[in-house]
Scaffold this active site. Sequence first.
Site, short mmCIF file in Angstrom:
data_model
loop_
_atom_site.label_atom_id
_atom_site.label_comp_id
_atom_site.label_asym_id
_atom_site.label_seq_id
_atom_site.Cartn_x
_atom_site.Cartn_y
_atom_site.Cartn_z
N LYS A 10 6.14 2.07 4.16
CA LYS A 10 7.38 1.32 3.76
C LYS A 10 8.42 1.60 4.72
O LYS A 10 8.61 2.58 5.45
CB LYS A 10 7.92 2.04 2.44
CG LYS A 10 9.10 1.57 1.66
CD LYS A 10 9.18 0.05 1.65
CE LYS A 10 8.10 -0.57 0.59
NZ LYS A 10 7.96 -2.08 0.93
N ASP A 62 0.26 2.08 3.96
CA ASP A 62 -0.38 0.72 3.48
C ASP A 62 -1.62 0.41 4.55
O ASP A 62 -2.46 -0.29 4.07
CB ASP A 62 0.65 -0.06 3.61
CG ASP A 62 1.72 -0.18 2.46
OD1 ASP A 62 2.49 0.69 2.60
OD2 ASP A 62 1.48 -0.99 1.48
N ALA A 84 -0.07 0.38 -2.28
CA ALA A 84 -1.46 -0.08 -1.55
C ALA A 84 -2.62 -0.01 -2.69
O ALA A 84 -3.12 -1.10 -2.99
CB ALA A 84 -1.52 0.51 -0.43
O1 MRU Z 1 6.31 -2.53 -1.25
P1 MRU Z 1 5.46 -1.57 -1.98
O2 MRU Z 1 6.37 -1.02 -3.02
O3 MRU Z 1 4.27 -2.00 -2.37
O4 MRU Z 1 5.33 -0.43 -0.79
C1 MRU Z 1 4.72 0.63 -1.09
C2 MRU Z 1 4.57 1.74 -0.13
O5 MRU Z 1 5.10 1.27 0.94
C3 MRU Z 1 3.77 3.08 -0.33
O6 MRU Z 1 4.37 4.09 0.46
C4 MRU Z 1 2.45 2.66 0.00
O7 MRU Z 1 1.82 1.63 -0.43
C5 MRU Z 1 1.39 4.02 -0.30
S1 MRU Z 1 1.21 3.96 -2.17
C6 MRU Z 1 -0.02 4.95 -2.63
#
Ligand code: MRU
Length: 354
Positions: free
Chosen positions: A256, A245, A48
């Site tokens: 996620k 996110d 994110a």
């Molecule tokens: O699909 P992604 O790899 O962008 O998903 C990332 C996540 O879900 C992370 O846990 C979230 O973005 C937090 S990152 C500090």
Amino acid sequence: MIPPRLIFSSGSLKVLDQRLLPDRVKFITVRDAAGAAKATRDMALRGAPLIGCAAAFGFALELRRLKPGSAAELIKTASRTADLLKAARPTAVALFYAADRMLNLAVNFAARHHGRFSPATLKKLLALAEKEARLITAEDEAACDAMGRYGAALLPRNCVIMTHCNAGALATMGIGTAVGVITAAHKRGKIKHAYSCETRPYLQGARLTIWELMREGVPSELLTDNMAAHIIKTCGVNAIVVGADRIAANGDTANKIGTYGLAVIARHHKVPFYVAAPTPTIDLKAGDGDAIVIEERSCEEVTFVKGNRIAPKNVRVRHPAFDVTPAGLITALITEKGVISPVTRANIRKNLEK
Ligand code: MRU
């Protein structure tokens, strides 16, 4: 050391291609907003906060294409650019936050400079845009450090901790959010063991998080997602920390896919469940988790692993990339402004006002 995720120099942005990790460290060159949006959509960059920082730099690059013209043209280009960047992925609000911050900068600049822009005025705008993008990045880096401090203080000595997906340095411009908490606690001698869930289907845990933990010297092991409940029950896990996110005003948290399941297991086993995320992840416009758009990604990411098909041809597939953990299952939110516990609307507001 984790390689730099973004390298910005006037005229281009180099993006670490995370699809090739952990085997290869290679950079993609982005020269405009469309390039930043494509790298985000294609998952060359992800996480994110990082996609927000890349969007800010992509925005600054796009403005370099402007010819001296009118304030109205600047507003048109800036609005189109923000829309293009925001369309790259729907769930992480950091992307919207960064694109809107850059858009506001352009709109305010246009309001201050009526009539036609001279080349000198345009140069001033570009310098301001680059400065704002660098500021968004610096704020992310500082937020990661602060979350690391607050999070590490929360964890017990001899902590056996689990995380999911990648909320590490690779997902941010700093030490990471959830993984930053783990590495900060490790530096204070508090981590006995860390478990990284592999995170089907995109395998961020297997490709990225465990790689980061190994590089940081954290005693750690990789699990497939379906091992989590057994390991929590039998291996003394006494904390779980994940990133986010988007966090709704009431604390419901999108992260996620698989995060919600972990939170349910944690509650069953009375293990504290922490979410570490900088305040731009909190979306007060989303009253609760139902208002958060969950990205659906391609079937191929589920049916193929490293180019090999693992399911019947023409199989029907679901692929929600995120899920929402209800606030009631979250022990505490860790932001750069402190720890929010219990996770309530009022406590979230108080933290934002600090
Ligand atoms: O699909 P992604 O790899 O962008 O998903 C990332 C996540 O879900 C992370 O846990 C979230 O973005 C937090 S990152 C500090």
